[in-house]
Design a protein around this motif. Structure first.
Motif, PDB file in Angstrom:
ATOM      1  N   LEU A 120      13.520   5.072  -4.848  1.00 28.84           N
ATOM      2  CA  LEU A 120      14.084   4.425  -5.797  1.00 28.84           C
ATOM      3  C   LEU A 120      13.948   4.770  -6.870  1.00 28.84           C
ATOM      4  O   LEU A 120      14.284   5.295  -8.019  1.00 28.84           O
ATOM      5  N   SER A 121      12.363   5.840  -7.373  1.00 27.58           N
ATOM      6  CA  SER A 121      12.127   6.432  -7.958  1.00 27.58           C
ATOM      7  C   SER A 121      13.138   7.477  -8.821  1.00 27.58           C
ATOM      8  O   SER A 121      13.326   7.629  -9.967  1.00 27.58           O
ATOM      9  N   ARG A 122      12.831   8.050  -7.301  1.00 26.22           N
ATOM     10  CA  ARG A 122      14.089   9.756  -7.428  1.00 26.22           C
ATOM     11  C   ARG A 122      15.555   8.709  -7.755  1.00 26.22           C
ATOM     12  O   ARG A 122      15.678  10.045  -8.899  1.00 26.22           O
ATOM     13  N   LEU A 123      16.110   7.713  -7.632  1.00 21.48           N
ATOM     14  CA  LEU A 123      16.750   7.632  -7.956  1.00 21.48           C
ATOM     15  C   LEU A 123      17.133   7.267  -9.280  1.00 21.48           C
ATOM     16  O   LEU A 123      18.656   6.812  -9.940  1.00 21.48           O
ATOM     17  N   LEU A 124      16.748   6.370  -9.346  1.00 21.45           N
ATOM     18  CA  LEU A 124      16.327   5.440 -11.214  1.00 21.45           C
ATOM     19  C   LEU A 124      15.655   6.674 -12.040  1.00 21.45           C
ATOM     20  O   LEU A 124      16.304   6.269 -13.712  1.00 21.45           O
ATOM     21  N   GLU A 125      14.882   7.494 -11.966  1.00 23.81           N
ATOM     22  CA  GLU A 125      15.018   8.270 -12.896  1.00 23.81           C
ATOM     23  C   GLU A 125      15.840   8.577 -14.090  1.00 23.81           C
ATOM     24  O   GLU A 125      15.976   8.900 -14.951  1.00 23.81           O
ATOM     25  N   PRO A 126      16.956   9.308 -14.009  1.00 18.36           N
ATOM     26  CA  PRO A 126      18.040   9.970 -14.728  1.00 18.36           C
ATOM     27  C   PRO A 126      18.256   8.831 -15.477  1.00 18.36           C
ATOM     28  O   PRO A 126      18.774   8.971 -16.388  1.00 18.36           O
ATOM     29  N   ILE A 127      17.902   7.592 -15.483  1.00 16.89           N
ATOM     30  CA  ILE A 127      18.380   5.992 -16.154  1.00 16.89           C
ATOM     31  C   ILE A 127      17.167   5.646 -16.621  1.00 16.89           C
ATOM     32  O   ILE A 127      17.730   6.095 -18.103  1.00 16.89           O
ATOM     33  N   TYR A 128      16.465   6.035 -16.409  1.00 12.98           N
ATOM     34  CA  TYR A 128      14.856   6.552 -16.997  1.00 12.98           C
ATOM     35  C   TYR A 128      14.325   6.459 -18.004  1.00 12.98           C
ATOM     36  O   TYR A 128      13.775   6.602 -19.237  1.00 12.98           O
ATOM     37  N   ASN A 149       1.094  -0.711   0.739  1.00 17.50           N
ATOM     38  CA  ASN A 149       0.205   0.267   0.413  1.00 17.50           C
ATOM     39  C   ASN A 149       0.885   1.279   0.215  1.00 17.50           C
ATOM     40  O   ASN A 149       1.617   1.672   1.128  1.00 17.50           O
ATOM     41  N   ILE A 150       0.903   2.268  -0.103  1.00 12.43           N
ATOM     42  CA  ILE A 150       1.332   3.116  -1.328  1.00 12.43           C
ATOM     43  C   ILE A 150       1.714   4.019  -0.169  1.00 12.43           C
ATOM     44  O   ILE A 150       1.875   5.206   0.349  1.00 12.43           O
ATOM     45  N   ARG A 151      -0.244   4.168   0.897  1.00 10.26           N
ATOM     46  CA  ARG A 151      -0.412   4.709   1.595  1.00 10.26           C
ATOM     47  C   ARG A 151       0.429   4.345   2.923  1.00 10.26           C
ATOM     48  O   ARG A 151       0.938   5.789   3.978  1.00 10.26           O
ATOM     49  N   GLN A 152       0.625   3.932   3.207  1.00 11.94           N
ATOM     50  CA  GLN A 152       1.382   3.543   3.922  1.00 11.94           C
ATOM     51  C   GLN A 152       3.164   4.466   4.094  1.00 11.94           C
ATOM     52  O   GLN A 152       3.976   4.104   3.042  1.00 11.94           O
ATOM     53  N   PRO A 153       3.784   4.680   4.801  1.00 12.97           N
ATOM     54  CA  PRO A 153       4.689   5.895   4.707  1.00 12.97           C
ATOM     55  C   PRO A 153       5.706   5.105   4.581  1.00 12.97           C
ATOM     56  O   PRO A 153       6.898   5.436   3.706  1.00 12.97           O
ATOM     57  N   ILE A 154       6.234   4.268   5.202  1.00 13.48           N
ATOM     58  CA  ILE A 154       8.285   4.017   4.390  1.00 13.48           C
ATOM     59  C   ILE A 154       7.644   3.269   2.860  1.00 13.48           C
ATOM     60  O   ILE A 154       8.580   3.821   2.135  1.00 13.48           O
ATOM     61  N   VAL A 155       6.765   2.576   3.223  1.00  6.35           N
ATOM     62  CA  VAL A 155       6.375   1.788   1.538  1.00  6.35           C
ATOM     63  C   VAL A 155       5.960   3.205   0.338  1.00  6.35           C
ATOM     64  O   VAL A 155       7.193   3.227  -0.832  1.00  6.35           O
ATOM     65  N   ALA A 156       6.266   4.372   0.502  1.00  6.18           N
ATOM     66  CA  ALA A 156       6.240   5.928   0.084  1.00  6.18           C
ATOM     67  C   ALA A 156       7.962   6.067   0.210  1.00  6.18           C
ATOM     68  O   ALA A 156       7.619   6.520  -0.712  1.00  6.18           O
ATOM     69  N   GLN A 157       7.996   6.022   1.449  1.00  9.07           N
ATOM     70  CA  GLN A 157       9.900   6.594   1.300  1.00  9.07           C
ATOM     71  C   GLN A 157      10.105   5.665   0.328  1.00  9.07           C
ATOM     72  O   GLN A 157      11.230   5.638  -0.381  1.00  9.07           O
TER      73      GLN A 157
END
Length: 95
Positions: free
Chosen positions: A48-56, A35-43
């Motif tokens: 990961l999305s911010r880390l991989l966006e320069p590659i993707y 569940n993306i609404r859980q804080p740890i999952v969202a973090q």
């Protein structure tokens, strides 16, 4: 120079692992396991999305639209494997 080769292989291995984690996590979120609404999952997801966006990002701009299917992780993994092959075949340069 051998240590430079080992460091490059380590970086490629870490990048491959992070892409696999992001890929699996996206499937788990899509199927409602996470569940993306859980804080740890969202973090973790946001990090990961911010880390991989320069590659993707550049890969997504080159690929045609595929009706909601994102092939950029697969292309990134193929690129990492190609770099590993090139480095292993030219390992003598690092020795």
């Amino acid at each position: 120079m051998t240590s430079l080769f080992q460091i490059l292989m380590l970086v490629l291995g870490v990048a491959r692992t992070v892409i696999f984690i992001h890929f699996i996590m996206s499937w788990l979120i899509s199927f409602g396991v996470l569940n993306i609404r859980q804080p740890i999952v969202a973090q973790i997801w946001e990090g990961l999305s911010r880390l991989l966006e320069p590659i993707y990002g550049p890969i997504r701009r080159m690929l045609p639209q595929m009706a909601g299917i994102d092939l950029s992780p697969i292309v990134a993994l193929l690129g990492i494997y190609a770099l590993e092959i090139i480095l292993r075949n030219n390992a003598g340069f690092f020795m």
